[in-house]
Design a protein around this motif. Structure first.
Motif, mmCIF file in Angstrom:
data_model
loop_
_atom_site.group_PDB
_atom_site.id
_atom_site.type_symbol
_atom_site.label_atom_id
_atom_site.label_comp_id
_atom_site.label_asym_id
_atom_site.label_seq_id
_atom_site.Cartn_x
_atom_site.Cartn_y
_atom_site.Cartn_z
ATOM 1 N N ALA A 212 -24.757 -54.516 13.862
ATOM 2 C CA ALA A 212 -24.862 -55.990 13.175
ATOM 3 C C ALA A 212 -24.074 -55.815 11.938
ATOM 4 O O ALA A 212 -23.467 -56.628 11.320
ATOM 5 C CB ALA A 212 -26.038 -56.698 13.441
ATOM 6 N N GLY A 213 -24.915 -54.938 11.236
ATOM 7 C CA GLY A 213 -24.445 -54.743 9.534
ATOM 8 C C GLY A 213 -22.910 -54.407 9.637
ATOM 9 O O GLY A 213 -22.237 -55.285 8.758
ATOM 10 N N ALA A 214 -22.366 -53.638 10.602
ATOM 11 C CA ALA A 214 -21.053 -53.128 10.529
ATOM 12 C C ALA A 214 -20.058 -54.260 11.110
ATOM 13 O O ALA A 214 -18.915 -54.635 10.352
ATOM 14 C CB ALA A 214 -20.866 -51.993 11.501
ATOM 15 N N LEU A 215 -20.470 -55.034 11.603
ATOM 16 C CA LEU A 215 -19.713 -56.457 12.289
ATOM 17 C C LEU A 215 -19.668 -57.527 10.982
ATOM 18 O O LEU A 215 -18.614 -58.030 10.709
ATOM 19 C CB LEU A 215 -20.220 -56.906 13.429
ATOM 20 C CG LEU A 215 -20.176 -56.172 14.738
ATOM 21 C CD1 LEU A 215 -21.043 -56.756 15.935
ATOM 22 C CD2 LEU A 215 -18.516 -55.789 15.086
ATOM 23 N N GLU A 216 -20.868 -57.514 10.479
ATOM 24 C CA GLU A 216 -20.908 -58.387 9.283
ATOM 25 C C GLU A 216 -19.698 -57.975 8.082
ATOM 26 O O GLU A 216 -18.953 -58.493 7.545
ATOM 27 C CB GLU A 216 -22.413 -58.496 8.756
ATOM 28 C CG GLU A 216 -23.036 -59.809 9.043
ATOM 29 C CD GLU A 216 -24.484 -59.677 9.075
ATOM 30 O OE1 GLU A 216 -24.813 -58.677 8.100
ATOM 31 O OE2 GLU A 216 -25.335 -60.480 9.684
ATOM 32 N N LYS A 217 -20.091 -56.802 7.987
ATOM 33 C CA LYS A 217 -19.217 -56.035 6.756
ATOM 34 C C LYS A 217 -17.653 -56.077 7.286
ATOM 35 O O LYS A 217 -16.886 -56.289 6.348
ATOM 36 C CB LYS A 217 -19.612 -54.452 6.811
ATOM 37 C CG LYS A 217 -20.019 -54.273 5.207
ATOM 38 C CD LYS A 217 -20.041 -52.805 5.330
ATOM 39 C CE LYS A 217 -20.639 -52.324 3.956
ATOM 40 N NZ LYS A 217 -20.895 -51.011 4.182
ATOM 41 N N GLY A 218 -17.613 -56.067 8.492
ATOM 42 C CA GLY A 218 -16.238 -56.163 9.137
ATOM 43 C C GLY A 218 -15.572 -57.623 9.086
ATOM 44 O O GLY A 218 -14.558 -57.712 9.462
ATOM 45 N N GLY A 219 -16.247 -58.490 8.597
ATOM 46 C CA GLY A 219 -15.570 -59.859 8.524
ATOM 47 C C GLY A 219 -16.163 -60.952 9.413
ATOM 48 O O GLY A 219 -15.689 -61.822 9.696
ATOM 49 N N SER A 220 -16.954 -60.366 10.399
ATOM 50 C CA SER A 220 -17.568 -61.653 11.450
ATOM 51 C C SER A 220 -18.250 -62.760 10.778
ATOM 52 O O SER A 220 -19.137 -62.180 9.925
ATOM 53 C CB SER A 220 -18.351 -60.991 12.416
ATOM 54 O OG SER A 220 -18.914 -62.126 13.168
ATOM 55 N N PRO A 221 -17.943 -64.227 10.763
ATOM 56 C CA PRO A 221 -18.622 -64.939 9.873
ATOM 57 C C PRO A 221 -19.989 -65.283 10.604
ATOM 58 O O PRO A 221 -20.729 -65.935 9.816
ATOM 59 C CB PRO A 221 -17.742 -66.077 10.035
ATOM 60 C CG PRO A 221 -16.756 -65.865 11.301
ATOM 61 C CD PRO A 221 -16.853 -64.500 11.384
ATOM 62 N N LEU A 222 -20.213 -64.593 11.944
ATOM 63 C CA LEU A 222 -21.543 -64.959 12.577
ATOM 64 C C LEU A 222 -21.929 -63.772 13.208
ATOM 65 O O LEU A 222 -21.359 -63.423 14.374
ATOM 66 C CB LEU A 222 -21.472 -66.336 13.108
ATOM 67 C CG LEU A 222 -22.666 -66.879 14.076
ATOM 68 C CD1 LEU A 222 -23.755 -67.163 13.181
ATOM 69 C CD2 LEU A 222 -22.324 -68.021 15.033
ATOM 70 N N VAL A 223 -23.108 -63.186 12.941
ATOM 71 C CA VAL A 223 -23.755 -62.051 13.729
ATOM 72 C C VAL A 223 -25.068 -62.423 14.126
ATOM 73 O O VAL A 223 -25.718 -62.940 13.263
ATOM 74 C CB VAL A 223 -23.623 -60.709 13.122
ATOM 75 C CG1 VAL A 223 -24.283 -59.538 13.986
ATOM 76 C CG2 VAL A 223 -22.116 -60.658 12.643
ATOM 77 N N TYR A 224 -25.322 -62.118 15.472
ATOM 78 C CA TYR A 224 -26.562 -62.728 16.004
ATOM 79 C C TYR A 224 -27.180 -61.432 16.990
ATOM 80 O O TYR A 224 -26.438 -60.873 17.855
ATOM 81 C CB TYR A 224 -26.174 -63.989 16.878
ATOM 82 C CG TYR A 224 -27.680 -64.613 17.534
ATOM 83 C CD1 TYR A 224 -28.052 -65.711 16.802
ATOM 84 C CD2 TYR A 224 -27.813 -64.183 18.831
ATOM 85 C CE1 TYR A 224 -29.013 -66.259 17.434
ATOM 86 C CE2 TYR A 224 -28.879 -64.783 19.515
ATOM 87 C CZ TYR A 224 -29.551 -65.869 18.824
ATOM 88 O OH TYR A 224 -30.445 -66.551 19.354
ATOM 89 N N ASN A 225 -28.525 -61.221 16.569
ATOM 90 C CA ASN A 225 -29.066 -60.100 17.214
ATOM 91 C C ASN A 225 -30.063 -60.937 18.229
ATOM 92 O O ASN A 225 -30.846 -61.716 17.799
ATOM 93 C CB ASN A 225 -29.823 -59.202 16.531
ATOM 94 C CG ASN A 225 -28.984 -58.140 15.992
ATOM 95 O OD1 ASN A 225 -27.893 -58.021 16.328
ATOM 96 N ND2 ASN A 225 -29.443 -57.652 14.762
ATOM 97 N N THR A 226 -30.363 -60.588 19.574
ATOM 98 C CA THR A 226 -30.921 -61.060 20.548
ATOM 99 C C THR A 226 -31.320 -59.867 21.554
ATOM 100 O O THR A 226 -30.808 -58.720 21.463
ATOM 101 C CB THR A 226 -30.344 -62.318 21.352
ATOM 102 O OG1 THR A 226 -31.225 -62.981 22.153
ATOM 103 C CG2 THR A 226 -28.978 -62.050 22.091
ATOM 104 N N THR A 227 -32.283 -60.369 22.496
ATOM 105 C CA THR A 227 -32.292 -59.624 23.677
ATOM 106 C C THR A 227 -32.380 -60.340 25.022
ATOM 107 O O THR A 227 -32.436 -61.585 25.030
ATOM 108 C CB THR A 227 -34.060 -58.720 23.678
ATOM 109 O OG1 THR A 227 -34.769 -60.006 23.573
ATOM 110 C CG2 THR A 227 -34.238 -57.979 22.388
ATOM 111 N N PHE A 228 -32.252 -59.595 26.023
ATOM 112 C CA PHE A 228 -32.170 -60.147 27.543
ATOM 113 C C PHE A 228 -32.820 -59.423 28.447
ATOM 114 O O PHE A 228 -33.168 -58.206 27.997
ATOM 115 C CB PHE A 228 -30.941 -60.709 27.870
ATOM 116 C CG PHE A 228 -30.017 -59.508 28.315
ATOM 117 C CD1 PHE A 228 -28.832 -58.714 27.404
ATOM 118 C CD2 PHE A 228 -29.916 -59.010 29.435
ATOM 119 C CE1 PHE A 228 -28.278 -57.615 27.820
ATOM 120 C CE2 PHE A 228 -29.176 -57.814 29.994
ATOM 121 C CZ PHE A 228 -28.634 -57.163 28.989
#
Ligand code: MEV
Length: 313
Positions: A295-311
């Motif tokens: 999630a940290g890498a994706l945020e740093k990589g420019g994603s404006p919305l990162v969401y952690n969940t489980t299923f």
């Protein structure tokens, strides 16, 4: 006042293929849309849309949303031409392509109308009304989004191509699986992308059939891997599913970049989810720690919305 909720969703395997009667696996996510309906003495309906959004989403979908609200009201069997209603949409589900925001708003509205007008509809009926509303967003929805939005959890879904009721099953896994969802920030038009795939399929049916046959085996394999809790294999199959979607031309550079980033940071599988050509990607993580790193890498990589969940549970 009537209230209702609809879950957000993430398609784990099978977007686009599901339109043509192949199975899909989708997971409801914890975030949801809430609809609140109040009667008003003005004819027709008004809408106050307070859902959080990725910039530009609501403006881009406004025309489709209007059509969809009308379809939901009609499918619920209501006439608002004399006494009208006011609808408020809120909740923590961020409107971004790939989260099932359109399905969640249709389902939540169906539930709120059901409560306010004491219609006595069960979940099956709510799901059908949600499906009718989805037609406002794109003419030929498979029904997977409204089903995941109505029932939540992990859903195995197969559309009936003859117009009959779909087959769906709720699956439970031994444990929960960590999933990261990240948006590209690009709002895709499901109608346009689905129509484009349909055009390509019609122009070269053998090309499509080859890809679809592989996908059909893949999704059965993914279902078994998840039920055996073989997450590594489920992840490998996600990667292959993404390649098949690339062959269908529904990925894009922004999605591919985020997917690569997730894999480089420990994801055991990653793919686009939903319509594609923008929208969201998902990454399967082996544990919570790796999930945070991804999630940290994706945020740093420019994603404006990162969401952690489980299923899975
Ligand atoms: C969109 O979330 C999923 C698609 O397969 C369309 C559909 O199933 O209706 C692209």
């Amino acid at each position: 006042m009537g209230r209702g909720i609809g879950f957000g969703k993430s398609i784990l395997y099978g977007e686009h293929f599901v339109v043509y009667g192949l199975p899909a696996l989708a997971a409801g996510i914890a975030s949801r849309t809430m609809a609140v309906v109040n009667r008003s003495n003005k004819a027709g309906w008004t809408l106050d849309d307070r859902r959080p959004e990725v910039l530009g989403y609501k403006a881009k979908k406004m025309k489709e949303q209007k059509k969809s609200v009308e379809l939901v009201i009609q499918a619920a069997g209501l006439d608002v031409s004399e006494e009208g209603i006011h609808i408020k949409l809120e909740g923590d589900l961020v409107c971004a392509s790939g989260f099932g925001a359109s399905a969640a708003s249709c389902v939540s509205l169906a539930r709120a109308l059901n409560e306010e007008f004491e219609l006595g509809y069960d979940d099956e009926r709510i799901n059908q009304i949600g499906f009718e509303g989805e037609k406002g967003y794109h003419g030929t929805p498979s029904g997977v989004d409204n089903t995941a939005s109505t029932f939540g959890g992990l859903v195995w879904y197969v559309r009936d191509l003859n117009g009959g009721p779909p087959t769906f099953e709720k699956l439970k896994l031994k444990n929960s699986v960590h999933l990261t969802v990240a948006s590209t920030g690009i709002t895709a038009s499901t109608t346009e992308v689905v129509s484009d795939v349909r055009r390509k399929k019609a122009a070269d049916p053998r090309w499509f059939q080859g890809i679809a046959e592989e996908y059909d085996k893949l999704v059965q394999d993914a279902r078994n891997a998840l039920l055996k809790f073989d997450i590594k294999h489920a992840g490998r199959l996600m990667n292959r599913n993404h390649e098949l979607l690339q062959e269908l031309t529904v990925s894009c550079k922004e999605l591919d970049d985020l997917i690569l980033m997730a894999r480089e940071n420990g994801a055991i599988g990653a793919k686009l989810t939903g319509t594609g050509r923008g929208g969201n990607m998902i990454a399967l993580a082996p544990d919570k720690e790796t999930q945070s790193r991804i999630a940290g890498a994706l945020e740093k990589g420019g994603s404006p919305l990162v969401y952690n969940t489980t299923f899975g549970l």
